[in-house]
Design an enzyme around this catalytic site. Structure first.
Site, PDB file in Angstrom:
ATOM      1  CE  LYS A   1     -17.333  -3.577 -46.226  1.00  0.00           C
ATOM      2  NZ  LYS A   1     -17.545  -4.282 -45.340  1.00  0.00           N
TER       3      LYS A   1
ATOM      4  CE1 TYR B   1      15.192 -11.871 -52.607  1.00  0.00           C
ATOM      5  CE2 TYR B   1      12.597 -11.968 -53.764  1.00  0.00           C
ATOM      6  CZ  TYR B   1      14.030 -11.685 -53.524  1.00  0.00           C
ATOM      7  OH  TYR B   1      14.781 -10.018 -54.109  1.00  0.00           O
TER       8      TYR B   1
END
Ligand SMILES: *Cc1c(COP(=O)(O)O)cnc(C)c1O
Length: 361
Positions: A33, A254
């Site tokens: 999956k 940042y």
């Protein structure tokens, strides 16, 4: 091309053999999956061709595998959630898990071109996520057995909530519940995921469902993949695209969350959170460059990270390993990011090229 996830298909095949050695009497439903936990579902299915079946979460994932020519049974763990899902399962020869009465209503109300087969009932044993209580499961089983749209035997499945916690009493309790149900109804059992395959040999039964261990990752905090003879399949890499010298007091990234307290050489690496590299690794993640460990400086940006090169010989263009090397397993990076390897691997997204090779295994 960078960033790149180098996928060692020989390691994948090795890990499947390892599963078979641990569970020689069980059939293997390899769990692929979520794009095979980020490794590429179609390529993984082909490399895992010795599997007796595959498991995916959703119908669309099964369709993709069938369209690519995968022949084994494909179990859809979440089952069908619309008439369209059920029709597609019939058309693509997918095998749904039934965990809810609404799915039985779909089954009884939707005429199918071909019956569905190799179906499973999900029994509630303690996870309280998907599953039917034993009395509900019994009713569902009866309806499915009588339904012309279902052919062949039906198995019973459940999922451990705490398989990676050794000697947890809840595991035995879950196992006792499914054993009792399967015995009464003469059904094949599928219970064990990776951690249970390794640590709960009593839970192996007819069908096992390995996921994580196929990708060469340990499910346990106290045992490495190497100790379990599992080989990491994904090596996630990028490269240095700039090198710069900072003065004392300069800040990086940042928010200016990292400040140089001396002259510092930094490298900018071409990977960021938009590739699936966790922002949780800001200011603390490790990377491997020219066989030396370095640390992230400042925050992870969308497309870039900065690392400390003060003590490391490196040039623009040099490759950087983000995880997947023996010296830098994904388990360690997951711990740094305060998450699990499953999340890091499955979040490596389509922006990252997959390079497939048959390396040493
Ligand atoms: C994902 C999943 C697995 C595989 O679990 P691993 O811990 O990766 O081995 C098995 N069964 C179910 C129902 C799952 O959702």
């Amino acid at each position: 091309m960078y960033p790149v996830a180098k996928i060692n298909l020989a390691a994948l095949a090795h890990n499947l053999q390892r599963v078979k050695t641990l569970a020689p009497n069980s059939r293997v439903m390899s769990v692929i999956k979520a794009n095979a936990y980020g490794h590429g579902a179609i390529e993984a299915a082909k490399a895992l061709h010795d599997s007796d079946a595959f498991a995916v979460a959703r119908v669309a994932e099964g369709e993709q595998l069938r369209d690519a020519g995968i022949q084994q049974p494909i179990v859809v763990l979440e089952g069908v959630n619309s008439a369209q899902d059920l029709l597609s399962a019939s058309q693509h020869g997918l095998s749904p898990v039934f965990h809810h009465f609404s799915q039985i209503e779909l089954l009884l109300n939707t005429p199918l071109p071909t019956p569905i087969s190799f179906c499973w009932v999900m029994l509630e044993t303690g996870m309280h996520r998907l599953g039917l209580m034993p009395d509900e499961a019994e009713k569902v089983l009866k309806l499915m057995t009588e339904c012309e749209s279902v052919s062949g035997p039906i198995g019973v499945m459940s999922h451990f909530a705490c398989a990676d916690e050794r000697n947890d009493f809840r595991n035995q309790r879950q196992l006792d519940l499914i054993l009792a149900f399967a015995k009464e109804h003469q059904m094949a059992i599928s219970m064990a995921n990776s951690a249970a395959i390794i640590a709960l040999p009593d839970s192996l039964m007819e069908w096992i469902r390995p996921g994580l261990m196929l990708y060469g990752v340990s499910p346990f905090d106290d045992q490495s993949a190497g100790e379990l003879d599992l080989k990491p399949v994904m090596k996630f890499c990028s490269k240095i695209i700039a090198i710069r010298e900072l003065n004392r007091g300069d800040q990086v990234g940042y928010g200016g969350t990292w400040t140089a307290n001396k002259e510092t050489r930094i490298g900018i690496i071409d990977v960021g959170y938009a590739d699936g590299y966790s922002r949780q690794l800001s200011n603390l993640g490790s990377v491997l460059i020219n066989d030396q460990i370095s640390t992230l400086l400042g925050r992870v940006s969308m497309d870039m990270i900065a690392i400390d090169l003060t003590e490391i010989q490196a040039e623009v263009g040099d490759e950087v390993v983000l995880w997947g090397d023996e010296q830098l397993p994904v388990e360690r990076i997951a711990a740094q990011a305060n998450t699990i390897s499953y999340e890091l691997l499955s979040q490596v997204n389509q922006r990252v090229k997959r390079d497939y090779h048959y390396g040493e295994a």
